[in-house]
Design an enzyme around this catalytic site. Structure first.
Site, short mmCIF file in Angstrom:
data_model
loop_
_atom_site.label_atom_id
_atom_site.label_comp_id
_atom_site.label_asym_id
_atom_site.label_seq_id
_atom_site.Cartn_x
_atom_site.Cartn_y
_atom_site.Cartn_z
N SER A 167 0.78 -1.28 0.06
CA SER A 167 0.15 0.14 -0.01
C SER A 167 0.99 1.16 -0.02
O SER A 167 1.84 1.23 -0.65
CB SER A 167 -1.06 0.01 1.22
OG SER A 167 -1.61 1.11 1.32
N TYR A 196 -6.29 7.07 -6.65
CA TYR A 196 -4.77 6.56 -6.22
C TYR A 196 -5.04 6.19 -4.88
O TYR A 196 -4.66 5.15 -4.15
CB TYR A 196 -3.54 7.36 -6.66
CG TYR A 196 -2.27 6.81 -5.90
CD1 TYR A 196 -1.91 5.61 -6.60
CD2 TYR A 196 -1.63 7.35 -4.78
CE1 TYR A 196 -0.68 5.03 -5.91
CE2 TYR A 196 -0.35 7.02 -4.23
CZ TYR A 196 -0.04 5.49 -4.82
OH TYR A 196 1.22 5.09 -4.27
N LYS A 200 -4.94 2.70 -2.78
CA LYS A 200 -4.03 2.15 -1.44
C LYS A 200 -4.70 2.05 -0.27
O LYS A 200 -4.39 0.87 0.37
CB LYS A 200 -3.10 3.55 -1.26
CG LYS A 200 -2.05 3.57 -2.65
CD LYS A 200 -1.24 2.60 -2.57
CE LYS A 200 -1.39 1.25 -3.82
NZ LYS A 200 -0.37 0.45 -4.15
#
Length: 309
Positions: A167, A196, A200
């Site tokens: 991550s 994005y 993550k």
């Protein structure tokens, strides 16, 4: 304040107390590293080879992968095995998993390392998902699911199989919006950075849910922030942004450290469903990532997206 402090403090971590020299002997272990041809993935493959593991380097470009394999053999004396894998195409993901399963019965460690960051909004996966969420989360979910037979075959109460998902500190910056991961009017209102962040965050939610579902079957699942690392991930940034960010970035070998610790150390092998931070330390992800209801919802959504592939 807690999320902001976690994000900032991890940009400037203390000196590591663990190094690649502390990796145990991995002779007889079979490992896959996605995105192993460059950056943190390549450094991860290098360290694993140096400690005796049989490593499959999974990547989209055969040419770049074989260049990396040649270089790594020069550096370690050991040769990684190329595995064709395009995480942005669920058909390719199945093909890659099936190729691996045709060669190996067991998989001891899976590093879900590959990723895309700040891709232009017009870039989608083969099946029409946002490129970042599709690659970082959906592709890795499908790959992991297909490899579960080999992970379970390798897992024992004393030698547990591990799935390590990369991550980033971006997990602290937002939560999940299930309406924006496919090309749609809702997605068009989002910025690339927001998508994005969601990918993550999704990496951590997936990793925690995997631990929750398969921990009793001797599979360990951790996620991590590798740190602020200088890699090809920044390829979609402007030259100015790259130059500004470069001041705060560490080399790729440092970025491999935390995932190697999560994937090989006896300490991390006693834990499950945790979030690791630089350099090779136990940390905490954003609180919402551990919500069982969110984990269940994401898992079931991902299963639905992948069921025809």
């Amino acid at each position: 304040m807690g999320n902001a402090w976690s994000l900032i403090s991890q940009m400037f971590p203390p000196k590591p107390k663990w190094s690649v020299n502390d990796i145990p002997d991995l002779t007889g272990k079979v490992v896959i590293v996605t995105g192993g041809n460059t950056g943190c993935g390549k450094e991860t493959v290098k360290a694993l080879l140096a400690h005796g593991a049989k490593v499959y380097l999974a990547a989209r470009s055969e040419e770049k992968a074989k260049e990396a394999i040649t270089k790594l053999k020069e550096e370690t004396g050991a040769e990684a095995i190329f595995l064709s894998l395009d995480l942005a195409d669920l058909v390719s993901v199945r093909r890659g998993a099936e190729e691996f399963l045709s060669k190996e019965k067991q998989l001891h460690i899976l590093f879900n390392n590959a990723g895309v960051m700040l891709a232009p909004m017009d870039m989608l996966t083969k099946q029409g998902y946002d490129l970042q969420f599709g690659t970082n989360v959906i592709g890795h979910f499908h790959f992991t699911q297909l490899l579960l037979p080999a992970l379970l075959a390798a897992a024992t109460p004393t030698e547990k199989a591990r799935v390590i998902t990369t991550s980033s500190s971006a997990n602290y910056m937002g939560t999940l919006d299930f309406n924006v991961w496919k090309d749609s009017p809702a997605r068009s209102k989002k910025a690339s950075g927001d998508l994005y962040v969601q990918s993550k965050h999704g990496n951590v939610v997936f990793a925690v849910e995997l631990a929750r579902r398969y921990g009793e079957q001797n599979i360990i699942s951790h996620s991590l922030n590798p740190g602020s690392i200088r890699t090809d991930l920044q390829r979609h940034l402007s030259p100015f942004a790259n130059k500004m960010q470069d001041v705060f970035l560490f080399p790729a070998d440092m970025g491999a450290l935390t995932q190697l610790w999560a994937g090989t150390s006896p300490e991390a092998g006693k834990l499950n469903g945790e979030f690791m931070i630089p350099w090779a330390r136990l940390g905490k992800a954003r609180k919402e990532t551990g919500d069982p209801a969110v984990g269940k919802k994401l898992w079931e959504w991902l299963e639905l997206q992948c069921k025809d592939y």
